[in-house]
Write a protein that holds these residues in place. Structure first.
Motif, mmCIF file in Angstrom:
data_model
loop_
_atom_site.group_PDB
_atom_site.id
_atom_site.type_symbol
_atom_site.label_atom_id
_atom_site.label_comp_id
_atom_site.label_asym_id
_atom_site.label_seq_id
_atom_site.Cartn_x
_atom_site.Cartn_y
_atom_site.Cartn_z
ATOM 1 N N ASP A 184 0.813 -1.215 0.000
ATOM 2 C CA ASP A 184 0.000 0.000 0.000
ATOM 3 C C ASP A 184 0.847 1.265 0.000
ATOM 4 O O ASP A 184 0.336 2.374 0.210
ATOM 5 N N THR A 190 2.641 4.514 -0.974
ATOM 6 C CA THR A 190 2.327 5.589 -1.915
ATOM 7 C C THR A 190 3.616 6.222 -2.429
ATOM 8 O O THR A 190 4.694 6.009 -1.862
ATOM 9 N N LEU A 205 -1.908 1.978 -5.870
ATOM 10 C CA LEU A 205 -1.612 2.989 -4.863
ATOM 11 C C LEU A 205 -0.293 3.707 -5.146
ATOM 12 O O LEU A 205 -0.069 4.819 -4.654
#
Length: 911
Positions: A359, A361, A390
């Motif tokens: 996840d 970023t 993501l």
């Protein structure tokens, strides 16, 4: 190694292209178009006997005699049969540089004929014209707006020089580099190298301040290996040099003799490149990736790597490759871990490599990279990215680029995948950020930089204190070989070989000799206990004389014989084997020795062999009569010092066994290193020594012992690396005190004493020597001052026993650095303040002048500050001419030593 007229290749003011036309596929036409496309600023002319008025807008002439001016550089694209005649005409018109792009000059029309390459060489020789090629792709120098090649595209300006021997691999490199927006300072392939060779070009390019590193693609070393190693060592002192060495499969290559005792020439090339300080890459992919790192990485500050990724799979691939390659993972600092705790999920393992989770970023990639870049325990960061919704590749790349631009650390990137990863790589390329396709590629490229750094550390290690040699014993060793050569023989007998080792203080097993079986039995009874017997004959008297099956060597040996009957039976069997395999007339009797079992002895094979390219080489590895010694063969080029000898030992399997089983591993390494140094001394002292093999050399808690040895002799050889010139040593007495001293060339072992010498200089003496005030020199500087290439520079020191009895000390030094063409030498001299008036300045300067004059150097020169009246007076006394240099605000001191004999030498002296 000569760079004469090379400026005319790289910075010509005028170019003439032979064989140019507008016909499709005309190589000359392609060259003209490339020169026009690169906006070559000089005069451009074409020559073609077909009578064209112009070629692509460039005025064309029928012959060289019609040219309005003679060109600095001629580019020949004419048919092969016409090339030699063109070279003669160019030489007659005083043209001094030519590139031959024409191929096929190495082909013979019939076996008795000369190749066209040989004809070209002979045509050029009377005129001193320099030739690049044939079969080369040409030369590209973007800084001079010059594309004098048949390349299909231009190159961008950069800081890496590419020097190759394969034209097609060169064009592939250009295509790849343009796709990655990578540029070059120089780009060339040399083809067959009739004249301008790797050594010359490496010398020229390494002096270019805009070239930071060099990529070298080579098939072989043509010409002098000593010049090649010397040029490469000089380049590696200041620039990172990576080499792709490929094998060659040709009739010419098959004629090159193999190196005795070394089954693969690559082992020798590896050793030569490593000794020079270069790093070898194995594949063209690695060469391309190396260009990426050379063009876009800052100099390494250390080897500790931190790895981050949005998943553990790629992290594991990178970590495995790093550790298997001998790399180091960085250990994260406490402050870094604390900062990362605030960004990463609570379950992260607080270790390197760092898993950012799927996840992650773009902002998280950037934040973690920024934190790691401030950790003192981290030297380099590798950011690996696998695309997710993501963390899109392009957005992540843009965030990382912002961090990289502000960071002092090297941050490498890896964008896995293709569809979305290509655009991310393009963004990194545009931002001049190093980027790779796979984690393994990134690690390999990083490790090339690490290997270079490690090579430099090894090359600059301070050797142990020099031990004076036993001159009298070495004279006896020379006589042993001289006597054998007068017989004439190309080998030493077993007892002579043992005597040779004894003269160099290498412990040798006592051997007894017998002509027949009865004499062997009698000798065995005299020795008592268990004995070993070796049959001596013409086939095993030479070193590395292995049969197709190396295990056959044990058929000449019988061991662990206790009783007289055992001795008689074994000797009879040996005699039968020799008679059956070789013949009685080739038998040379028997050698009887006491068995040396016990003490957990380690058997080693060590010796000297001679490579057809690089000359004498020291070999080291596992030994014995029942093992494949070729499976563990490590080599190094002499001359060697203690640091290099230890490096050779530690690279072998033997060292691993010593570490695991020896009671005193440090002592064992010291003893083996000391023996390797003695072999190095043999090579320098005995140029007729062709080969030497000690097998086995026993190593146990009692020390080392040479059990069996073979020596071959032949023509004199030259080392690939210049040895210490001991013949230049000279005993003197100081003028005022009468203190005895020695003037001699500097050695690497002098580094500690050189530092003491520097520390005793006054601030004023340092300012007079360096033209500015400076601090204590670093180890790297001291190593450069003391570990010199005697083919390129010379430093003479005055050394004398210290007055307090603590060993020798350095009283003064003079240094002369000569250009590759031996035109000019620049000197510098400094004497300890407390020894002024002892006549050391005169002694050292005369030594330097005599040395340069003996080497046929044309001029010696130096500069000093106007306030240094003492140096100016010394120069005048010795015959120098002093003039004030208003531009530099120094006094130039010059003395002509020899008269120039060629026009280019006159030109160089005038500039």
């Amino acid at each position: 190694m000569s760079t004469k007229y090379l400026k005319r290749f790289f910075k010509p003011k005028s170019i003439a292209v032979f064989g140019a036309s507008e016909k499709p596929g005309s190589m000359g036409g392609i060259v003209v178009q490339n020169l026009l496309g690169s906006k070559f600023p000089g005069v451009l002319m074409c020559i073609n006997p077909e009578g064209y008025d112009q070629v692509f807008g460039v005025k064309c002439y029928q012959s060289i005699s019609e040219l309005p001016e003679m060109p600095d550089l001629a580019i020949i694209c004419s048919p092969p049969d016409s090339v030699a005649d063109i070279i003669r005409k160019l030489g007659a018109h005083m043209v001094k540089a030519a590139i031959i792009l024409t191929g096929g000059l190495s082909i013979k029309n019939n076996p008795a004929a000369k190749t066209l390459s040989e004809s070209v060489r002979e045509a050029a020789r009377p005129y001193g014209i320099r030739i690049m090629g044939p079969d080369c792709m040409g030369l590209l120098v973007p800084g001079s707006n010059m594309n004098a090649s048949y390349s299909h595209m231009h190159i961008q300006k950069g800081k890496v020089a590419y020097i190759g021997q394969s034209g097609l691999l060169g064009t592939a490199m250009i295509d790849w580099a343009n796709g990655r927006e990578i540029g070059f300072s120089h780009f060339m392939t040399l083809g067959n190298g009739v004249d301008v060779d790797l050594s010359s070009v490496i010398d020229y390019v390494s002096q270019d301040p805009y070239t930071h590193s060099i990529l070298l693609q080579m098939d072989r070393v043509s010409g002098s290996s000593r010049n090649f190693i010397s040029a490469l060592r000089a380049a590696c002192r200041n620039k990172l040099v990576l080499v792709l060495k490929s094998g060659i499969f040709s009739e010419e290559a098959s004629k090159i003799a193999a190196t005795p005792g070394i089954p693969d020439e690559d082992v020798v090339y590896d050793a030569a490149l490593r000794r020079a300080g270069a790093v070898r890459v194995e594949t063209s992919d690695q060469l391309f990736n190396a260009l990426e790192t050379l063009s876009r990485m800052k100099p390494l500050r250390g080897e500790r790597l931190a790895i981050i990724c949005n998943g553990m799979g790629p992290n594991a691939l990178a970590t495995d490759r790093l550790l298997k390659s001998g790399g180091k993972l960085a250990v994260l600092g406490e402050e870094t871990i604390t900062q990362l705790d605030n960004i990463l999920s609570p379950g992260w393992n607080q270790k390197n490599p760092i898993d950012l989770n799927s996840d992650a970023t773009p902002e998280r990639f950037a934040q973690v990279s920024q934190i790691l870049s401030k950790d003192k325990e981290v030297d380099v960061i590798l950011s690996i990215h696998a695309p997710t919704r993501l963390a899109p590749s392009v957005e992540t790349a843009d965030e990382l680029v912002k961090v990289i631009r502000k960071s002092q650390r090297n941050i490498l990137t890896c964008w896995m995948g293709r569809a979305t990863a290509i655009e991310a790589r393009n963004h990194c390329n545009a931002a001049n950020v190093a980027t790779f396709i796979t984690p393994e590629e990134a690690i390999d490229a990083f490790m090339h930089m690490v290997d270079y750094r490690r090579n430099q550390v090894v090359m600059r290690q301070t050797p142990a204190t020099y031990i004076e040699q036993n001159t009298q014993n070495h004279k006896k060793a020379k006589k042993i070989i001289a006597d054998a050569l007068t017989e004439p023989r190309d080998y030493l007998t077993h007892d002579e070989a043992c005597d040779l080792l004894d003269q160099y203080d290498i412990p040798v097993q006592n051997s007894y000799y017998a002509e027949d079986i009865d004499a062997v039995v009698a000798r065995a009874e005299e020795i008592g206990g268990s004995v070993a017997i070796k049959a001596l004959h013409r086939k095993n008297v030479y070193p590395f004389s292995y049969d197709a099956q190396a295990s056959q060597r044990r058929h000449d040996l019988a061991q662990d014989l206790y009783s007289s009957s055992d001795v008689r039976y074994a000797t009879t069997k040996l005699a039968y084997r020799v008679s059956e395999r070789i013949g009685d007339d080739e038998s040379m009797g028997f050698c009887v020795q006491q068995m040396k079992r016990g003490f957990q002895s380690l058997q080693i094979n060590v010796g000297i062999t001679r490579d057809p390219t690089f000359g004498p080489i020291i070999v080291f590895g596992a030994g014995g009569f029942t093992v494949d010694v070729l499976a563990d063969r490590h080599v190094m080029l002499p001359p060697m010092n203690t640091a290099l000898a230890k490096e050779l030992v530690k690279n072998s399997r033997i060292y691993k066994i010593i570490k695991e089983h020896s009671y005193q591993p440090e002592r064992d390494v010291e003893q083996l290193s000391d023996m390797i140094l003695k072999l190095s001394e043999m090579i320098v002292d005995l140029p007729n020594l062709q080969g030497l093999e000690i097998n086995p050399l026993l190593l146990n808690k009692m020390g080392i012992l040479a059990v069996d040895v073979a020596v071959s002799i032949g023509d004199k050889s030259e080392l690939a690396i210049s040895p210490y010139p001991g013949d230049l040593e000279e005993s003197i007495a100081l003028k005022r005190s009468g203190r005895p001293a020695v003037v001699r060339p500097i050695r690497g072992e002098d580094e500690p004493r050189h530092l003491d010498f520097y520390n005793k200089l006054s601030p004023e003496s340092i300012r007079m020597r360096y033209f500015y005030s400076r601090g204590i020199p670093s180890h790297q500087e001291l190593a450069s001052w003391t570990q010199i290439d005697y083919d390129r520079e010379m430093a003479f020191i005055v050394s004398a026993p210290s007055l307090d009895g603590t060993g020798p000390e350095t009283l003064g030094v003079v240094r002369v650095v000569t250009d590759p063409d031996n035109i000019q030498s620049e000197f510098s001299v400094v004497i300890r303040d407390d020894l002024q008036g002892e006549g050391l300045g005169v002694i050292l300067m005369r030594k330097a002048v005599d040395y340069c004059r003996s080497r046929k150097t044309l001029m010696i020169e130096g500069s000093t500050l106007p306030t240094n009246k003492g140096m100016q007076g010394l120069a005048l006394k010795l015959g120098f001419t002093n003039t004030f240099n208003m531009e530099e605000e120094v006094v130039d001191m010059k003395m002509k030593l020899n008269e120039p004999t060629e026009d280019w030498q006159f030109t160089r002296l005038q500039h």
